[in-house]
Design a protein around this motif. Structure first.
Motif, PDB file in Angstrom:
ATOM      1  N   HIS A 182      11.837 -40.891  13.097  1.00 12.39           N
ATOM      2  CA  HIS A 182      12.327 -41.581  11.964  1.00 12.39           C
ATOM      3  C   HIS A 182      12.351 -41.128  10.382  1.00 12.39           C
ATOM      4  CE1 HIS A 182      13.845 -44.408  15.120  1.00 12.39           C
ATOM      5  NE2 HIS A 182      12.763 -44.693  15.516  1.00 12.39           N
ATOM      6  N   VAL A 183      11.285 -40.200  10.312  1.00  9.26           N
ATOM      7  CA  VAL A 183      11.057 -40.037   8.810  1.00  9.26           C
ATOM      8  C   VAL A 183      11.982 -39.581   7.983  1.00  9.26           C
ATOM      9  CG1 VAL A 183       9.395 -38.358   7.447  1.00  9.26           C
ATOM     10  CG2 VAL A 183       8.285 -39.525   9.380  1.00  9.26           C
ATOM     11  N   ARG A 184      12.792 -38.789   8.453  1.00  7.33           N
ATOM     12  CA  ARG A 184      14.154 -38.321   7.468  1.00  7.33           C
ATOM     13  C   ARG A 184      14.847 -39.281   7.334  1.00  7.33           C
ATOM     14  NH1 ARG A 184      19.316 -35.415   8.068  1.00  7.33           N
ATOM     15  NH2 ARG A 184      19.487 -33.650   6.935  1.00  7.33           N
ATOM     16  N   SER A 185      15.281 -40.439   8.297  1.00  3.92           N
ATOM     17  CA  SER A 185      16.016 -41.599   8.190  1.00  3.92           C
ATOM     18  C   SER A 185      15.360 -42.578   7.011  1.00  3.92           C
ATOM     19  CB  SER A 185      16.331 -42.141   9.288  1.00  3.92           C
ATOM     20  OG  SER A 185      17.159 -41.523  10.087  1.00  3.92           O
ATOM     21  N   LEU A 186      13.826 -42.522   7.056  1.00  7.13           N
ATOM     22  CA  LEU A 186      13.160 -43.444   6.308  1.00  7.13           C
ATOM     23  C   LEU A 186      13.379 -43.145   4.844  1.00  7.13           C
ATOM     24  CD1 LEU A 186      10.274 -44.267   8.560  1.00  7.13           C
ATOM     25  CD2 LEU A 186      12.035 -45.983   7.897  1.00  7.13           C
ATOM     26  N   ALA A 187      13.164 -42.009   4.587  1.00  4.89           N
ATOM     27  CA  ALA A 187      13.296 -41.386   3.363  1.00  4.89           C
ATOM     28  C   ALA A 187      14.641 -41.392   2.830  1.00  4.89           C
ATOM     29  CB  ALA A 187      13.305 -39.551   3.505  1.00  4.89           C
ATOM     30  N   ARG A 188      15.699 -41.248   3.539  1.00  2.00           N
ATOM     31  CA  ARG A 188      16.942 -41.557   2.839  1.00  2.00           C
ATOM     32  C   ARG A 188      17.232 -43.194   2.632  1.00  2.00           C
ATOM     33  NH1 ARG A 188      20.878 -38.592   7.145  1.00  2.00           N
ATOM     34  NH2 ARG A 188      22.297 -39.229   5.452  1.00  2.00           N
ATOM     35  N   ALA A 189      16.555 -43.960   3.625  1.00  2.00           N
ATOM     36  CA  ALA A 189      16.818 -45.557   3.379  1.00  2.00           C
ATOM     37  C   ALA A 189      16.007 -45.937   2.274  1.00  2.00           C
ATOM     38  CB  ALA A 189      16.332 -46.002   4.640  1.00  2.00           C
ATOM     39  N   ARG A 190      14.901 -45.461   1.762  1.00  3.88           N
ATOM     40  CA  ARG A 190      14.134 -45.743   0.763  1.00  3.88           C
ATOM     41  C   ARG A 190      14.736 -45.508  -0.601  1.00  3.88           C
ATOM     42  NH1 ARG A 190      11.930 -47.742   4.880  1.00  3.88           N
ATOM     43  NH2 ARG A 190      13.696 -48.880   4.464  1.00  3.88           N
ATOM     44  N   ALA A 191      15.289 -44.090  -0.612  1.00  9.98           N
ATOM     45  CA  ALA A 191      15.992 -43.679  -1.844  1.00  9.98           C
ATOM     46  C   ALA A 191      17.093 -44.701  -1.971  1.00  9.98           C
ATOM     47  CB  ALA A 191      16.362 -42.370  -1.636  1.00  9.98           C
ATOM     48  N   VAL A 199      11.389 -37.737  -3.603  1.00  7.28           N
ATOM     49  CA  VAL A 199      10.676 -36.486  -3.058  1.00  7.28           C
ATOM     50  C   VAL A 199       9.644 -36.929  -2.038  1.00  7.28           C
ATOM     51  CG1 VAL A 199       9.559 -34.429  -3.552  1.00  7.28           C
ATOM     52  CG2 VAL A 199      11.101 -35.453  -5.250  1.00  7.28           C
ATOM     53  N   LEU A 200       9.946 -36.208  -0.849  1.00  7.41           N
ATOM     54  CA  LEU A 200       8.925 -36.416   0.223  1.00  7.41           C
ATOM     55  C   LEU A 200       8.126 -34.996   0.254  1.00  7.41           C
ATOM     56  CD1 LEU A 200       7.457 -37.710   2.705  1.00  7.41           C
ATOM     57  CD2 LEU A 200       9.414 -37.027   4.067  1.00  7.41           C
ATOM     58  N   SER A 201       6.900 -34.987  -0.059  1.00 11.22           N
ATOM     59  CA  SER A 201       5.932 -33.807  -0.002  1.00 11.22           C
ATOM     60  C   SER A 201       5.094 -33.791   1.130  1.00 11.22           C
ATOM     61  CB  SER A 201       5.626 -33.330  -1.192  1.00 11.22           C
ATOM     62  OG  SER A 201       4.896 -32.374  -1.223  1.00 11.22           O
ATOM     63  N   VAL A 221      15.971 -36.183  -1.722  1.00 13.12           N
ATOM     64  CA  VAL A 221      17.032 -36.999  -1.424  1.00 13.12           C
ATOM     65  C   VAL A 221      17.559 -37.816  -2.687  1.00 13.12           C
ATOM     66  CG1 VAL A 221      17.816 -39.043   0.201  1.00 13.12           C
ATOM     67  CG2 VAL A 221      16.068 -37.294   1.051  1.00 13.12           C
ATOM     68  N   ASP A 222      18.860 -37.951  -2.319  1.00 15.15           N
ATOM     69  CA  ASP A 222      19.557 -38.865  -3.652  1.00 15.15           C
ATOM     70  C   ASP A 222      20.184 -40.162  -3.234  1.00 15.15           C
ATOM     71  OD1 ASP A 222      20.901 -39.860  -5.730  1.00 15.15           O
ATOM     72  OD2 ASP A 222      22.398 -38.246  -5.923  1.00 15.15           O
ATOM     73  N   GLY A 223      19.422 -41.227  -3.304  1.00 13.96           N
ATOM     74  CA  GLY A 223      19.895 -42.739  -3.013  1.00 13.96           C
ATOM     75  C   GLY A 223      21.130 -43.038  -3.679  1.00 13.96           C
ATOM     76  N   LEU A 224      21.515 -42.241  -4.685  1.00 17.38           N
ATOM     77  CA  LEU A 224      22.976 -42.777  -5.323  1.00 17.38           C
ATOM     78  C   LEU A 224      23.955 -42.004  -4.785  1.00 17.38           C
ATOM     79  CD1 LEU A 224      21.851 -43.519  -9.048  1.00 17.38           C
ATOM     80  CD2 LEU A 224      23.216 -45.206  -7.202  1.00 17.38           C
ATOM     81  N   ALA A 225      23.935 -41.015  -3.637  1.00 11.51           N
ATOM     82  CA  ALA A 225      25.045 -40.329  -3.428  1.00 11.51           C
ATOM     83  C   ALA A 225      26.273 -41.294  -2.871  1.00 11.51           C
ATOM     84  CB  ALA A 225      24.559 -39.308  -2.385  1.00 11.51           C
TER      85      ALA A 225
END
Length: 283
Positions: A182-191, A199-201, A221-225
């Motif tokens: 779920h990591v990619r989805s979580l990064a997008r969700a938190r943004a 930025v996930l490094s 990731v851009d959470g405002l897209a």
């Protein structure tokens, strides 16, 4: 600089193979990636969690360094040499406590902020001390929030950043592949949760103590897209699976993004409906 978008900010997610107990080798590879990021015009370069030492529980006290130790000296020298803001994960020794921490260093080599990870696995509590939430940090680049690894799993860990008008969340990470679905989805969700860029490094390599590999898959990731386009149009840049080291960069426009956020009712609606201490305390 665009008249309508304002000045661009290039964000760089640095993915590093971290070998436990090999600080000088890890720092040498990090220096190469930082030079690469600087060459791409990055204003903020982000290194993974415990990038210089790894997080190896049997040697954790030997590996951890203080804020005036060699890892921070390295980061200050690199920031000054390249004129960069650097966010990085540091295994931090403070008295008898060891923290899985993130630091933000300015382009003059000055320490701008330290966040000690608050979210710990149950088994980690035998080795690591839990920290406290940290307000977003004001910089010439914008307002930057810091997170570490497991924090990404909890919306509460970053929710205060929405109320603080944060521009960029940086999550420095050492996440195991076995728990990575779920990591990619979580990064997008938190943004998206916080109307920020994120930025996930994340590091790559192996943790021999637990017999598991690290995820990698660093991204911006851009959470405002908004609008049409591809389903993952919010993922501006990422390092593909099975690539161990590299730099992913993307340019965002903070002034344009703030105007877009201000036009949306999301922040005010969240405050009116979900007024809780972890969202709105602090600034």
């Amino acid at each position: 600089m665009s008249l309508f978008r304002g000045e661009g900010l290039t964000l760089a997610a640095l993915q590093l193979r971290t070998d436990a107990g090999r600080r000088e080798e890890n720092q040498a590879r990090a220096a190469e990636l930082l030079a690469d990021a600087a060459g791409r015009g990055a204003g903020l370069a982000c290194l993974p969690a415990a990038f210089a030492t790894g997080l190896n529980f049997p040697s954790i006290r030997k590996d951890a360094t203080p804020l005036d130790g060699p890892v921070m000296t390295f980061l200050a020298e690199q920031a000054s040499a390249h004129g960069l803001h650097i966010a990085a994960g540091v295994l931090l020794a403070e008295g008898r406590d060891i923290h899985d921490a993130a630091v933000l260093v300015g382009p003059a080599g000055d320490l701008l902020g330290v966040y000690r990870r608050a979210s710990l696995w149950e088994g980690e509590r035998e080795y690591l001390a839990a920290g406290e939430p940290l307000d977003a940090i004001d910089t010439p680049l914008g307002r930057i929030g810091l997170q570490v690894s497991y924090d990404l799993r909890f919306p509460e860990a970053s929710r205060r950043f929405l109320g603080q008008g944060t521009d960029v969340i940086v999550c420095v990470a050492s996440l195991f592949t076995e728990f990575s679905h779920h990591v990619r989805s979580l990064a997008r969700a938190r943004a998206a949760d916080n109307q920020t860029a994120l930025v996930l490094s994340s590091c790559s390599g192996e943790n021999r103590f637990v017999g598991m590999s690290y995820l990698g898959r660093s991204c911006v990731v851009d959470g405002l897209a908004q609008g049409g386009g591809a389903d993952d149009a919010d993922v501006l840049a990422e390092i593909p699976a099975r690539v161990r080291e590299g730099v992913a960069t993307a340019t965002v426009y903070p002034r344009k993004r703030r105007k877009a956020a201000d036009r949306l009712p999301f922040r005010a609606d969240a405050e009116a409906t979900w007024h809780t201490s972890y969202i709105w305390e602090g600034r």
